[in-house]
Design an enzyme around this catalytic site. Structure first.
Site, PDB file in Angstrom:
ATOM      1  NE  ARG A 121      -8.613 -49.307 -21.156  1.00 31.99           N
ATOM      2  CZ  ARG A 121      -8.267 -49.518 -19.900  1.00 31.99           C
ATOM      3  NH1 ARG A 121      -9.186 -49.773 -18.981  1.00 31.99           N
ATOM      4  NH2 ARG A 121      -6.996 -49.488 -19.512  1.00 31.99           N
ATOM      5  CB  ALA A 137      -3.644 -56.862 -21.334  1.00 31.25           C
ATOM      6  CD  GLN A 171      -6.100 -45.202 -21.837  1.00 32.65           C
ATOM      7  OE1 GLN A 171      -5.522 -44.117 -21.784  1.00 32.65           O
ATOM      8  NE2 GLN A 171      -5.916 -46.042 -22.848  1.00 32.65           N
ATOM      9  CG  ASP A 220      -1.093 -53.764 -22.634  1.00 32.83           C
ATOM     10  OD1 ASP A 220      -0.755 -52.848 -21.858  1.00 32.83           O
ATOM     11  OD2 ASP A 220      -2.258 -53.915 -23.050  1.00 32.83           O
ATOM     12  CG  ASN A 262       1.485 -50.817 -18.873  1.00 32.35           C
ATOM     13  OD1 ASN A 262       0.449 -51.452 -19.098  1.00 32.35           O
ATOM     14  ND2 ASN A 262       1.491 -49.770 -18.068  1.00 32.35           N
ATOM     15  CE  LYS A 263      -2.365 -47.237 -23.158  1.00 31.79           C
ATOM     16  NZ  LYS A 263      -2.679 -47.367 -24.605  1.00 31.79           N
TER      17      LYS A 263
END
Ligand code: MRU
Length: 354
Positions: A46, A48, A196, A237, A247-248
């Site tokens: 995982r 990007a 994460q 990402d 992003n996340k």
């Protein structure tokens, strides 16, 4: 830093199973392109840039599969033979543009045709892998130069060696900043629901001996109100042509909080993460993952039976909340459409903190 998310031995792709970290360091072998796509969708690999690189190696496997089934000669024959496998790779996850970018480059190589397509794709994948590490090192230098001595920073998700070809984007800046005396402490948000931050970022920081504290995502506002924090530093990402940063999930909230508390916000990403075809972040597809990732923890329910849940995996931070976008080509301060366009025209002068 010796953490490698992706290894290629010439025959097989080996992926560090990130679902098992930090308890187990296990590499899984892949010889089929469809299995690589499953690994991407299932979070074995995982981040990007890492999923882009994994897809590039997946395309090598797709070319070998195509070569076994028929003897394609010209470009259209190769493209037709590989199209189903490449589509499966491209669709494995929707948000990180690096995935479609890498598959597109593989298609360009396949379109040239000839027996050497698999070898050409292998050279491409190795090149993208090596180039990503170089880009991260360069971004590390450029981003660290924006930090004053002994800065205290906050990071979200994992944008480290595990999420890239190596070294990391946001974590690359943190690595370089710590090595140069510009970072004294890192706060790492745990990053629900895949953790994460606590499973991966904390692991990388500990391996490097960088002082850090973990916190639950909901503690970020309190931290910013009560503690000195200089920068929020995150990866991305997909970044749109106007500088909006996807992003996340949770990143947007951090950016709002950072602006409110006078903390600066930096996004660190290779230009392979920029999608100049999208005018703004509104057009970025946001991956919706399974509700069970929210309602269960490791298979155990943490919500009442039948609980409804939403699970967007990413959000978009508007460009006007971003103080700096750091890429391997240079830094854009206060990003906007003009700054993003100039990034692709020339090398940038590099801003510095001192
Ligand atoms: O769902 P994930 O773990 O793939 O999400 C990863 C992120 O959001 C990262 O911050 C981003 O990909 C940048 S990684 C250098």
């Amino acid at each position: 830093m010796h953490v490698e998310a992706i290894r290629w031995d010439g025959e097989r792709l080996w992926l560090l199973d990130q679902r098992r970290l930090p308890h187990e360091v296990t590499y899984l072998p892949y010889q089929l392109s469809a299995a690589v796509a499953e690994a991407i969708a299932g979070m074995v690999v995982r981040g990007a840039p890492a999923i882009g690189i994994a897809a590039a190696y997946g395309a090598v496997l797709a070319a070998r599969e195509a070569a076994r089934d028929l003897a394609p000669g010209d470009g259209p024959a190769w493209l037709a033979a590989m199209a189903p496998a490449l589509d499966v790779l491209r669709r494995a996850r929707p948000t990180a543009v690096n995935l479609g970018w890498a598959v597109g480059l593989a298609e360009d190589q396949a379109a040239q045709g000839g027996e050497e397509v698999p070898a050409r794709l292998e050279r491409l994948a190795r090149y993208l892998h090596a180039q990503d590490i170089d880009a991260n090192r360069r971004m590390g230098e450029l981003g660290a130069a924006l930090l004053a001595r002994d800065s205290v920073v906050y990071t979200h998700c994992n944008a480290g060696a595990l999420a890239t070809g190596g070294f990391g984007t946001a974590l690359g800046v943190i690595r370089a900043g710590f090595a140069g005396g510009r970072i004294s402490h890192v706060y790492a948000g745990e990053t629900r629901p895949w953790l994460q931050g606590s499973r991966l970022t904390a692991w990388e920081l500990a391996e490097e001996g960088i002082p850090y504290s973990l916190l639950v995502d909901g503690a970020a506002a309190h931290l910013m109100k009560t503690t000195r924090l200089d920068w929020v530093i995150v990866g991305a990402d997909r970044v749109a042509a106007n500088g909006d940063v996807c992003n996340k999930i949770g990143t947007y909230g951090l950016a709002v909080l950072a602006r409110h508390h006078g903390v600066r916000f930096m996004a660190v990403l290779p230009t392979s993460t920029v999608d100049m075809s999208l005018a703004s972040g509104h057009e970025i597809p946001i991956e919706q993952r399974a509700a069970t990732e929210v309602t269960q923890w490791a298979g155990t329910p943490v919500a009442p039976p039948g609980a409804a849940a939403i699970n967007p995996a990413f959000d978009v931070t508007p460009a006007d909340l971003v103080d700096a976008i750091v890429t391997e080509r240079g830094v854009i301060e206060r990003p906007d459409a003009g700054g993003m366009a100039r990034l692709f025209e020339k090398e940038f002068a590099t801003p510095r903190a001192d």
